[in-house]
Structure formats: structure tokens, C-alpha cells
Design a protein around this motif. Sequence first.
Motif, PDB file in Angstrom:
ATOM      1  N   THR A 233     -24.296 -62.921  16.488  1.00  0.00           N
ATOM      2  CA  THR A 233     -23.729 -64.236  16.793  1.00  0.00           C
ATOM      3  C   THR A 233     -23.057 -64.828  15.560  1.00  0.00           C
ATOM      4  O   THR A 233     -21.949 -65.384  15.646  1.00  0.00           O
ATOM      5  N   VAL A 236     -19.758 -62.895  14.949  1.00  0.00           N
ATOM      6  CA  VAL A 236     -18.739 -63.213  15.953  1.00  0.00           C
ATOM      7  C   VAL A 236     -18.135 -64.590  15.689  1.00  0.00           C
ATOM      8  O   VAL A 236     -16.903 -64.746  15.697  1.00  0.00           O
ATOM      9  N   THR A 239     -16.202 -64.664  12.286  1.00  0.00           N
ATOM     10  CA  THR A 239     -14.915 -63.959  12.344  1.00  0.00           C
ATOM     11  C   THR A 239     -13.787 -64.924  12.673  1.00  0.00           C
ATOM     12  O   THR A 239     -12.638 -64.724  12.268  1.00  0.00           O
ATOM     13  N   ALA A 289     -16.404 -58.872  21.719  1.00  0.00           N
ATOM     14  CA  ALA A 289     -16.956 -60.093  21.123  1.00  0.00           C
ATOM     15  C   ALA A 289     -16.231 -60.452  19.833  1.00  0.00           C
ATOM     16  O   ALA A 289     -15.954 -61.634  19.572  1.00  0.00           O
ATOM     17  N   LEU A 290     -15.923 -59.445  19.007  1.00  0.00           N
ATOM     18  CA  LEU A 290     -15.235 -59.727  17.741  1.00  0.00           C
ATOM     19  C   LEU A 290     -13.810 -60.216  17.977  1.00  0.00           C
ATOM     20  O   LEU A 290     -13.326 -61.122  17.282  1.00  0.00           O
ATOM     21  N   GLY A 293     -14.244 -63.734  19.158  1.00  0.00           N
ATOM     22  CA  GLY A 293     -14.586 -64.592  18.025  1.00  0.00           C
ATOM     23  C   GLY A 293     -13.410 -64.845  17.108  1.00  0.00           C
ATOM     24  O   GLY A 293     -13.264 -65.938  16.547  1.00  0.00           O
TER      25      GLY A 293
END
Length: 383
Positions: A233, A236, A239, A289-290, A293
Motif C-alpha cells: 500500500t 502504490v 509511486t 496497482a503500480l 498508483g
Amino acid sequence: MTPWFSATAILPELSARWQMDEGTASWLTIAVQIGFVIGALGLTVTGLADRLPMRQLIGWSACVAGLSNLMLLVAPDPGWAVASRMLTGIALAGVYPPSMKLVTTWFVQARGLALGMVIGALTLGSAFPHLVRAASAGLDWRIVVLATSGFALISAVMLALVVREGPHGYAPAPFRLAELRNIVLYKPLMLANIGYFGHMWELYAMWGWFLAFASGALVQSGLQGPAFASSLTFVVIATGAVGCVIGGWVADRIGRTATTAIMMAASGGCAALIGFAWGGPEWVLILIALIWGLTIPADSAQFSAMVTELSERRLVGTALAFQMGVGFALTVISLRLMPVFAEWIGGWQWAFLVLVPGPAIGTIAMLWLRRLPEAARISGGLR
């Protein structure tokens, strides 16, 4: 900004301490948003963001945020904790909008990149409690509260010793409530605001509930442990700091409306797709997710930059406070809706689908604004 998600990062511990269910616990996050809305709209209707010296407003607000965050240590029940979180949000409203205005006193050219750096700092601050929680796994949850309050108080000292307003300052301006119509009824400015509102519908609900989603998804993938979910978390969300800088750099070259439309299309696509990675290969989940993010906050500074370029100069602070006040009011709804929607559909796998309409509407607003002649005032004519 580190106190913002301090309670969210330790939500399991606080839930166990006061025996709260998920719906009740969500108010520890939502209360900050409500407090911010109260603070931002208070700045709007009083015009204080355009009347008080910015350094004083930001510095004292940071002090109050740090001290109110410490109240979590002594709160005897959830009601007191929610009140302390609301006060933290009110105080942070005196940090965020005035900081954006202060930075514009230093930059006319490259304003998109400069504001992107500010939102990048906000993103790192928002993510930091998750890093502290991951690094202190197995230790007392109070470490997270002490650390996040400490950083807020240190920032106030740094502001007093180092920060100064730039050469492109704003003269203190009288304010009349009736002048809000110059903000609300001006079509180009409201299209910029609608883009921001769609962006905000998605942003804080993702930041606030990604830990819950990741915890469930990683269990399904065979990876367990709260420290790993907290670490993911943090990465992410953090980032996004890189995304903010990239978004600012791109916006100063291809225009703000184009950049915001591209970023919202990308982040909205991730919200729609990430459910397919639930229980699948971990690398697919982490990759989506990255990307999410990275892109979800990358356009945020550009909406604020557009406000500084489209609004009357004497009303810049008030216009920023209005934009953020309404935008954060929407986050209260999306943050509260997320656990309700997740329970209704039977889990977190597809819960983020409820966020997709926000960036979709925001993208349409940006493309509409791009076609207006007034958009030539944005980013030196790059729109």
C-alpha cells in the motif's frame, strides 16, 4: 500531510481496541475528509486564504494538525477518536490550498511541474503512515501516531525558518461572499472543477481502501501477512509522487487538459481492471496497482494550476479553497460508499468499479474545456 492517513494505517489495531466493525471504523478515515471540507469551505466563505499571510496560515495549521493527531493516543472511545480526526482534517485545510497558492508566487513558467512537486509531497506524506506501520510491524501502534505527528510539527518549524513567498505575490484582497458567483458561474473554471471532482471521487477512496483490497487479494494469492499488505500500500500510494512530477512535466509540454484526460483515462481503466487480478498471479496485481498508483494523483496539481490561470487573480486562494472543499466533500461519499458496496457485492474484488464514473466524467469535462476559447489562458496557450 502525514497525519492524514495515520488512523487508516493502524485501523486493525484501533478496531480491535474499541471492538469496531468495518463500517464504524471507516469513520476514522471519513472524519478527516469531513474536517477538511469544513476547513476548506470555511476558508472559502471568509476569504481568509486571500487575506492572511500564507506562511502563518500554513504553519499554525500544521501545528494544530500534529497536536490533534496526538489525541488518538488518549481518546477513550471511537467518538473522541472521530472528533480528533475531524479536527485534523480542518487543520490540514489550512495547509494544502494555501501551499498551492504559495508555490505559484515563485513560478509562472513551469507552474505545472512546480505544483506537481507539491502534490507529490502530499502523496508521499499521505503514504508515509503505511511505511511506518510496515517498518514497525509487531511493535506498538502508537509509534505510527507519534511519528506522523512529529513530522507535521517539524514541517511547521521548517516553514517558519526556510519558506518565503516568491516575487509573484498576491496583495491581500477584500472578499464579499457574493463574489463566489465569479467562481461558480464561470464556465471554463467550473469545467476545470468538474474534472477535479471526478478525479477526487476516485483518488481518496482508492488511497483509503487499497489496504483492505490488497489484504484480501494477497490472501487469495497465497501471500499473507499485514506487513506485506502495508508495504504494498505504501509503495502504490508513494509511486504517485513520481506520477505527480511526470504529470507536471508533461502538462507543461502538451497542455493541462490533454494531460489530465490521459491520466484519468488510465487510472479509471485500472479501477475497472484490477478486480481481474484478484487471486491471480501476484505480479499482475502489483503491476496494475503500480500503474494505478502512478496515474491516479498525476493530474491533481494540474486542476489547481488551471484554477490559478482561469480565475481572477485576487480570488485565487478562494477559488482553490472552493475547488478543494467541494472535491473533498465528494470523497466523503465515495469513501463511505466503498465498504457498503463491497459488502453488497460480497467482497472487495470488484468494489473499485464504483469509482470508474468519476474519471470518466472528468475526462469528458477536460475535453470539453479544451475546445473553449478561454482555454488559451491555460499553460501559456497549450491548453
